[in-house]
Design a protein around this motif. Structure first.
Motif, PDB file in Angstrom:
ATOM      1  N   GLN A   1      -8.616  12.281  -0.025  1.00  6.99           N
ATOM      2  CA  GLN A   1      -7.391  13.062  -0.213  1.00  6.99           C
ATOM      3  C   GLN A   1      -7.305  14.198   0.802  1.00  6.99           C
ATOM      4  O   GLN A   1      -6.241  14.458   1.359  1.00  6.99           O
ATOM      5  CB  GLN A   1      -7.334  13.618  -1.636  1.00  6.99           C
ATOM      6  N   GLN A   2      -8.419  14.852   1.045  1.00 10.06           N
ATOM      7  CA  GLN A   2      -8.431  15.998   1.954  1.00 10.06           C
ATOM      8  C   GLN A   2      -8.285  15.590   3.411  1.00 10.06           C
ATOM      9  O   GLN A   2      -7.712  16.326   4.213  1.00 10.06           O
ATOM     10  CB  GLN A   2      -9.723  16.798   1.777  1.00 10.06           C
ATOM     11  N   GLU A   3      -8.813  14.434   3.773  1.00 16.45           N
ATOM     12  CA  GLU A   3      -8.841  14.025   5.172  1.00 16.45           C
ATOM     13  C   GLU A   3      -7.737  13.049   5.551  1.00 16.45           C
ATOM     14  O   GLU A   3      -7.728  12.542   6.674  1.00 16.45           O
ATOM     15  CB  GLU A   3     -10.205  13.431   5.513  1.00 16.45           C
ATOM     16  N   ALA A   4      -6.819  12.783   4.646  1.00 11.87           N
ATOM     17  CA  ALA A   4      -5.734  11.844   4.928  1.00 11.87           C
ATOM     18  C   ALA A   4      -4.805  12.426   5.996  1.00 11.87           C
ATOM     19  O   ALA A   4      -4.080  13.374   5.749  1.00 11.87           O
ATOM     20  CB  ALA A   4      -4.965  11.544   3.650  1.00 11.87           C
ATOM     21  N   THR A   5      -4.874  11.860   7.185  1.00 16.06           N
ATOM     22  CA  THR A   5      -4.020  12.326   8.284  1.00 16.06           C
ATOM     23  C   THR A   5      -3.120  11.219   8.823  1.00 16.06           C
ATOM     24  O   THR A   5      -2.183  11.499   9.565  1.00 16.06           O
ATOM     25  CB  THR A   5      -4.867  12.890   9.450  1.00 16.06           C
ATOM     26  N   VAL A   6      -3.426   9.984   8.484  1.00 13.91           N
ATOM     27  CA  VAL A   6      -2.604   8.841   8.896  1.00 13.91           C
ATOM     28  C   VAL A   6      -2.287   8.033   7.643  1.00 13.91           C
ATOM     29  O   VAL A   6      -2.988   8.150   6.633  1.00 13.91           O
ATOM     30  CB  VAL A   6      -3.321   7.950   9.940  1.00 13.91           C
ATOM     31  N   PRO A   7      -1.249   7.211   7.693  1.00 14.63           N
ATOM     32  CA  PRO A   7      -0.956   6.362   6.534  1.00 14.63           C
ATOM     33  C   PRO A   7      -2.178   5.502   6.162  1.00 14.63           C
ATOM     34  O   PRO A   7      -2.911   5.033   7.039  1.00 14.63           O
ATOM     35  CB  PRO A   7       0.206   5.495   7.014  1.00 14.63           C
ATOM     36  N   THR A   8      -2.378   5.329   4.875  1.00 16.70           N
ATOM     37  CA  THR A   8      -3.548   4.594   4.380  1.00 16.70           C
ATOM     38  C   THR A   8      -3.629   3.199   4.983  1.00 16.70           C
ATOM     39  O   THR A   8      -4.712   2.752   5.376  1.00 16.70           O
ATOM     40  CB  THR A   8      -3.514   4.510   2.838  1.00 16.70           C
ATOM     41  N   ALA A   9      -2.516   2.504   5.067  1.00 12.64           N
ATOM     42  CA  ALA A   9      -2.535   1.150   5.635  1.00 12.64           C
ATOM     43  C   ALA A   9      -3.036   1.183   7.078  1.00 12.64           C
ATOM     44  O   ALA A   9      -3.873   0.353   7.468  1.00 12.64           O
ATOM     45  CB  ALA A   9      -1.149   0.517   5.558  1.00 12.64           C
ATOM     46  N   ASP A  10      -2.551   2.118   7.879  1.00 18.66           N
ATOM     47  CA  ASP A  10      -3.006   2.226   9.269  1.00 18.66           C
ATOM     48  C   ASP A  10      -4.507   2.459   9.325  1.00 18.66           C
ATOM     49  O   ASP A  10      -5.209   1.864  10.144  1.00 18.66           O
ATOM     50  CB  ASP A  10      -2.299   3.371   9.994  1.00 18.66           C
TER      51      ASP A  10
ATOM     52  N   VAL B   1      -9.272   4.039  -0.443  1.00 21.73           N
ATOM     53  CA  VAL B   1     -10.087   4.494   0.691  1.00 21.73           C
ATOM     54  C   VAL B   1     -11.506   4.797   0.226  1.00 21.73           C
ATOM     55  O   VAL B   1     -12.477   4.445   0.901  1.00 21.73           O
ATOM     56  CB  VAL B   1      -9.444   5.713   1.396  1.00 21.73           C
ATOM     57  N   ALA B   2     -11.650   5.421  -0.939  1.00 21.75           N
ATOM     58  CA  ALA B   2     -12.984   5.721  -1.467  1.00 21.75           C
ATOM     59  C   ALA B   2     -13.776   4.428  -1.693  1.00 21.75           C
ATOM     60  O   ALA B   2     -14.956   4.350  -1.339  1.00 21.75           O
ATOM     61  CB  ALA B   2     -12.873   6.521  -2.767  1.00 21.75           C
ATOM     62  N   LEU B   3     -13.135   3.410  -2.251  1.00 24.42           N
ATOM     63  CA  LEU B   3     -13.812   2.116  -2.440  1.00 24.42           C
ATOM     64  C   LEU B   3     -14.206   1.504  -1.103  1.00 24.42           C
ATOM     65  O   LEU B   3     -15.299   0.944  -0.960  1.00 24.42           O
ATOM     66  CB  LEU B   3     -12.911   1.149  -3.208  1.00 24.42           C
ATOM     67  N   PHE B   4     -13.322   1.614  -0.125  1.00 27.74           N
ATOM     68  CA  PHE B   4     -13.602   1.133   1.226  1.00 27.74           C
ATOM     69  C   PHE B   4     -14.847   1.816   1.786  1.00 27.74           C
ATOM     70  O   PHE B   4     -15.750   1.174   2.310  1.00 27.74           O
ATOM     71  CB  PHE B   4     -12.369   1.382   2.105  1.00 27.74           C
TER      72      PHE B   4
ATOM     73  N   ILE C   1       0.833  -1.206   0.000  1.00 26.16           N
ATOM     74  CA  ILE C   1       0.000   0.000   0.000  1.00 26.16           C
ATOM     75  C   ILE C   1       0.866   1.254   0.000  1.00 26.16           C
ATOM     76  O   ILE C   1       0.579   2.216  -0.713  1.00 26.16           O
ATOM     77  CB  ILE C   1      -0.978  -0.011   1.192  1.00 26.16           C
ATOM     78  N   GLU C   2       1.949   1.242   0.770  1.00 30.95           N
ATOM     79  CA  GLU C   2       2.832   2.414   0.838  1.00 30.95           C
ATOM     80  C   GLU C   2       3.499   2.713  -0.502  1.00 30.95           C
ATOM     81  O   GLU C   2       3.825   3.864  -0.788  1.00 30.95           O
ATOM     82  CB  GLU C   2       3.880   2.222   1.930  1.00 30.95           C
ATOM     83  N   ARG C   3       3.707   1.677  -1.330  1.00 34.52           N
ATOM     84  CA  ARG C   3       4.317   1.878  -2.654  1.00 34.52           C
ATOM     85  C   ARG C   3       3.327   2.433  -3.676  1.00 34.52           C
ATOM     86  O   ARG C   3       3.730   2.895  -4.738  1.00 34.52           O
ATOM     87  CB  ARG C   3       4.901   0.568  -3.177  1.00 34.52           C
ATOM     88  N   MET C   4       2.045   2.399  -3.352  1.00 31.01           N
ATOM     89  CA  MET C   4       1.028   2.933  -4.259  1.00 31.01           C
ATOM     90  C   MET C   4       1.127   4.454  -4.277  1.00 31.01           C
ATOM     91  O   MET C   4       1.534   5.068  -3.297  1.00 31.01           O
ATOM     92  CB  MET C   4      -0.374   2.516  -3.780  1.00 31.01           C
ATOM     93  N   GLY C   5       0.714   5.039  -5.381  1.00 26.26           N
ATOM     94  CA  GLY C   5       0.675   6.487  -5.469  1.00 26.26           C
ATOM     95  C   GLY C   5      -0.453   7.054  -4.620  1.00 26.26           C
ATOM     96  O   GLY C   5      -1.365   6.329  -4.205  1.00 26.26           O
ATOM     97  N   GLU C   6      -0.409   8.358  -4.380  1.00 21.28           N
ATOM     98  CA  GLU C   6      -1.438   9.020  -3.568  1.00 21.28           C
ATOM     99  C   GLU C   6      -2.825   8.877  -4.179  1.00 21.28           C
ATOM    100  O   GLU C   6      -3.806   8.697  -3.461  1.00 21.28           O
ATOM    101  CB  GLU C   6      -1.104  10.498  -3.377  1.00 21.28           C
TER     102      GLU C   6
ATOM    103  N   GLU D   1      -3.954   6.390  -6.089  1.00 21.43           N
ATOM    104  CA  GLU D   1      -4.407   5.017  -5.872  1.00 21.43           C
ATOM    105  C   GLU D   1      -4.829   4.799  -4.420  1.00 21.43           C
ATOM    106  O   GLU D   1      -5.845   4.148  -4.161  1.00 21.43           O
ATOM    107  CB  GLU D   1      -3.315   4.015  -6.242  1.00 21.43           C
ATOM    108  N   GLN D   2      -4.070   5.340  -3.488  1.00 22.04           N
ATOM    109  CA  GLN D   2      -4.426   5.192  -2.078  1.00 22.04           C
ATOM    110  C   GLN D   2      -5.759   5.866  -1.779  1.00 22.04           C
ATOM    111  O   GLN D   2      -6.595   5.305  -1.065  1.00 22.04           O
ATOM    112  CB  GLN D   2      -3.319   5.756  -1.185  1.00 22.04           C
ATOM    113  N   ALA D   3      -5.973   7.049  -2.338  1.00 23.70           N
ATOM    114  CA  ALA D   3      -7.245   7.748  -2.134  1.00 23.70           C
ATOM    115  C   ALA D   3      -8.394   6.953  -2.736  1.00 23.70           C
ATOM    116  O   ALA D   3      -9.483   6.869  -2.152  1.00 23.70           O
ATOM    117  CB  ALA D   3      -7.182   9.149  -2.729  1.00 23.70           C
ATOM    118  N   GLU D   4      -8.170   6.359  -3.894  1.00 24.06           N
ATOM    119  CA  GLU D   4      -9.211   5.551  -4.525  1.00 24.06           C
ATOM    120  C   GLU D   4      -9.499   4.290  -3.714  1.00 24.06           C
ATOM    121  O   GLU D   4     -10.650   3.857  -3.613  1.00 24.06           O
ATOM    122  CB  GLU D   4      -8.818   5.197  -5.957  1.00 24.06           C
TER     123      GLU D   4
END
Length: 104
Positions: A64-73, A41-44, A29-34, A36-39
């Motif tokens: 994207q606006q509310e990302a305050t912690v790493p996506t994996a966390d 979370v959106a799917l989640f 997940i950390e290797r994904m681009g921003e 992809e990570q936002a998408e």
């Protein structure tokens, strides 16, 4: 959509084996681009019912606006995140099942 169904399928499969694959999934997940990570979370969020499929763009923007912690966390904080991702992909008419079968 930037994220491929194969990537979504990989996250779902690894998420189901989180106890065994947490480190590997976190790195994936950390290797994904921003984007992809936002998408992801959106799917989640769509899968758990926070947004409707037709509101994907809004969900992605919010992620994207509310990302305050790493996506994996953030995702690992939900015990059913893999199920929510799968439900979100289904709601968006993304065929991740074929990719899941290819990855097994």
């Amino acid at each position: 959509m930037e994220i491929s169904t194969r990537i979504i399928a990989q996250v779902i499969l690894m998420g189901r084996e989180l106890e065994r694959a947490e480190g590997e999934l976190r790195a994936f997940i950390e290797r994904m681009g921003e984007e992809e990570q936002a998408e992801l979370v959106a799917l989640f969020w769509i899968g758990r019912g926070s947004f409707e499929a037709e509101d994907f763009a809004e969900a992605k923007e919010t992620a994207q606006q509310e990302a305050t912690v790493p996506t994996a966390d953030y995702l690992f904080g939900s015990p059913h995140f893999a199920d929510h991702l799968e439900a979100g992909a289904e709601a968006m008419d993304l065929d991740v099942m074929a990719d899941e079968e290819d990855l097994l």
